[in-house]
Design an enzyme around this catalytic site. Structure first.
Site, mmCIF file in Angstrom:
data_model
loop_
_atom_site.group_PDB
_atom_site.id
_atom_site.type_symbol
_atom_site.label_atom_id
_atom_site.label_comp_id
_atom_site.label_asym_id
_atom_site.label_seq_id
_atom_site.Cartn_x
_atom_site.Cartn_y
_atom_site.Cartn_z
ATOM 1 N N CYS A 180 -6.891 -26.848 8.069
ATOM 2 C CA CYS A 180 -5.590 -26.200 8.251
ATOM 3 C C CYS A 180 -4.754 -27.002 9.257
ATOM 4 C CB CYS A 180 -5.762 -24.751 8.717
ATOM 5 S SG CYS A 180 -6.063 -24.548 10.481
ATOM 6 N N GLY A 200 -11.242 4.118 1.466
ATOM 7 C CA GLY A 200 -12.040 4.954 2.357
ATOM 8 C C GLY A 200 -13.362 4.368 2.798
ATOM 9 N N PHE A 255 -2.742 6.002 4.017
ATOM 10 C CA PHE A 255 -3.601 5.701 5.160
ATOM 11 C C PHE A 255 -2.816 5.734 6.466
ATOM 12 C CE2 PHE A 255 -5.582 2.670 8.104
ATOM 13 C CZ PHE A 255 -6.852 3.227 8.201
ATOM 14 N N CYS A 301 -6.169 -26.919 12.823
ATOM 15 C CA CYS A 301 -7.398 -27.685 13.036
ATOM 16 C C CYS A 301 -7.168 -29.191 12.864
ATOM 17 C CB CYS A 301 -8.500 -27.179 12.112
ATOM 18 S SG CYS A 301 -9.048 -25.519 12.571
ATOM 19 N N ASP A 307 -2.777 8.296 -2.059
ATOM 20 C CA ASP A 307 -4.088 8.952 -2.003
ATOM 21 C C ASP A 307 -4.256 9.682 -0.683
ATOM 22 O OD1 ASP A 307 -4.076 6.642 -0.482
ATOM 23 O OD2 ASP A 307 -6.231 6.330 -0.696
ATOM 24 N N CYS A 355 -12.529 -27.203 9.009
ATOM 25 C CA CYS A 355 -11.305 -26.600 8.453
ATOM 26 C C CYS A 355 -10.205 -27.654 8.416
ATOM 27 C CB CYS A 355 -10.889 -25.433 9.343
ATOM 28 S SG CYS A 355 -9.354 -24.635 8.839
ATOM 29 N N ASP A 366 -7.774 -7.305 1.654
ATOM 30 C CA ASP A 366 -6.736 -7.470 2.672
ATOM 31 C C ASP A 366 -7.322 -6.981 3.973
ATOM 32 O OD1 ASP A 366 -6.427 -4.452 2.037
ATOM 33 O OD2 ASP A 366 -5.256 -4.748 3.854
ATOM 34 N N HIS A 380 -4.631 -20.719 11.582
ATOM 35 C CA HIS A 380 -6.036 -20.970 11.244
ATOM 36 C C HIS A 380 -6.661 -19.740 10.590
ATOM 37 C CE1 HIS A 380 -10.271 -21.925 11.338
ATOM 38 N NE2 HIS A 380 -10.443 -20.723 11.874
ATOM 39 N N ASP A 386 0.862 -1.174 0.000
ATOM 40 C CA ASP A 386 0.000 0.000 0.000
ATOM 41 C C ASP A 386 0.898 1.222 0.000
ATOM 42 O OD1 ASP A 386 0.806 0.166 2.562
ATOM 43 O OD2 ASP A 386 -1.155 -0.158 3.467
ATOM 44 N N SER A 387 0.333 2.372 -0.367
ATOM 45 C CA SER A 387 1.175 3.520 -0.673
ATOM 46 C C SER A 387 1.610 4.280 0.563
ATOM 47 C CB SER A 387 0.412 4.467 -1.584
ATOM 48 O OG SER A 387 -0.781 4.878 -0.947
ATOM 49 N N GLY A 388 0.946 4.054 1.680
ATOM 50 C CA GLY A 388 1.326 4.748 2.898
ATOM 51 C C GLY A 388 0.406 5.893 3.274
HETATM 52 ZN ZN ZN Z 1 -8.312 -24.174 10.823
#
Ligand code: ZN
Length: 417
Positions: free
Chosen positions: A312, A222, A97, A315, A147, A310, A272, A341, A93-95
């Site tokens: 993962c 935004g 924010f 899990c 921005d 799940c 994200d 997870h 990201d551009s920074g």
């Molecule tokens: Zn999981």
């Protein structure tokens, strides 16, 4: 070289679509959830763990890396991918924010933003051209335009000024990338960011200018900063209706499972958010049936995995009771396992949505997901009955009951080891 974005499928009933974004570091399947590695690290997780969780792209933060360790250090170390040993795609990201939310004494002017570092108070000035050069210096695959987000609620005049500036800075950022390319650099993709808060007319006005610029993708900025979900989703619908179909669309900072699926239904490709991993480090995770606060005492004797649906690593191998214990004892492993997870779950959700779009069953998937997520099933604690005559001893330390497809012999051997 602009990234090659291919659309594999469109849902017939909604605006959802499945695509593939080609970057200098591999292909990104969309819809995609990008784990956030603010300081070139997704907190507590190694690159191998992120790859095992299915990540094909990470987000890193320009503001933080610019201040520490500094772009020259990262460049000298061979760029961000080599520096953090991450072989797949990176979006920075551009920074804008972070300058707004973290730094002190910032002054926004036509030239750029003047601010003091939140680390040591040192003074800095970032112009939109600098933001592009910094991201190129880091070696990102996808850079974001610099921005000016607006802190809402804001007076109409403030929103109007921020939109004008965002458009001006977008143009200057593109010009800077052209100059970089003339120098044989600047191969990264560059996305424009639409602003205007929740003022539909201002967002439209912003995109009337941005839409004519040769960006490789467009982001929705935004939003999700405190307004009602219905209003945010309305803004998503309006923005996406203006955005070109053939470019990727990125909704910034959104990572609640319901928001992700609802935005996918409205045609968004990329997401994200720090929320899933930040919550995980504090002992709360999203599972397929809602939000589970695993650090709660109620789960102390719960032998089930965080989410029985799940597959993962966490899990497959660990119980809620064990995770609860780790959080209570302040063991770092608890944060790590919950983060594994959290990342797997969000990436998996985006992947499941992608499969549903490709197979022409997205609407049914979306309805089933929402019903299940709101059901709260599996959230009430279960506990192992204590056997008479063997107080405190559970039958099998390594083989707690689990449902799901991964209960293989190989894993049991792993467990013993
Ligand atoms: Zn999981």
């Amino acid at each position: 070289m602009a990234p090659d974005f291919t659309l594999d499928a469109h849902d017939s009933e909604t605006a959802a679509r499945a695509g593939r974004l080609q970057t200098g570091h591999g292909e990104v399947l969309t819809p995609a959830f990008m784990p956030v590695g603010t300081q070139a690290s997704v907190k507590t997780l190694t690159p191998d763990e992120l790859i095992a969780a299915g990540a094909d792209i990470l987000l890193a933060n320009t503001y933080h890396l610019y201040l520490r360790p500094g772009v020259e250090t990262v460049r000298g170390m061979g760029g961000l991918h080599r520096f953090m040993s991450w072989p797949r795609a990176i979006l920075t990201d551009s920074g804008g924010f972070q300058v707004l939310s973290l730094s002190e004494l910032r002054k926004v002017g036509a030239r750029g933003v003047e601010f003091r570092s939140h680390l040591d108070g040192s003074r800095h000035m970032i112009a939109p051209e600098d933001a592009i050069r910094i991201q190129d210096g880091l070696g990102t695959d996808i850079a974001m335009s610099f921005d000016e987000p607006v802190e809402l609620p804001a007076p109409a005049e403030a929103i109007r000024v921020a939109v004008d500036r965002t458009v001006d800075w977008a143009r200057r950022g593109l010009d800077e990338r052209r100059r970089l390319r003339d120098e044989g650099r600047g191969v990264m993709a560059l996305f424009g960011i639409n602003q205007g808060g929740v003022d539909a007319a201002e967002r439209r006005r912003c995109f009337e200018s941005l839409g004519g610029m040769p960006f490789d993708g467009f982001a929705l900025g935004g939003l999700w900063v405190g307004e009602a979900r219905a209003l945010s989703l309305e803004m998503v619908e309006r923005d996406v209706a203006m955005f070109p179909a053939e470019r990727p669309r990125y909704l910034m900072g959104v990572g609640h499972p319901v928001d992700v699926i609802e935005a996918v239904a409205r045609g968004v490709d990329m997401f994200d958010c720090v929320l899933p991993t930040r919550n995980a480090r504090r002992g709360t995770v999203f599972i397929s049936t809602g939000r589970l606060v695993v650090k709660n005492a109620a789960y102390a004797n719960d032998p089930r995995p965080l989410d029985p649906a799940c597959d993962c690593y966490t899990c497959r191998r660990f119980s809620r009771g064990y995770l609860r214990h780790l959080f209570t004892a302040g063991e770092i492993l608890g944060m790590r396992l919950a983060s594994i997870h959290a990342v797997s779950h969000m990436i998996g959700l985006a992947r499941d949505a992608r499969a549903a779009i490709i197979e022409g069953r997205f609407q049914a998937f979306r309805a089933a997901f929402l019903t299940r997520f709101q059901s709260g099933e599996l959230l009430s604690p279960a506990s192992v009955p204590v056997r008479r005559g063997s107080p405190g001893v559970t039958e099998s330390a390594s083989g707690f009951p689990r449902s799901g497809p991964r209960g293989s012999t190989e894993e049991m051997l792993d467990d013993v080891e």
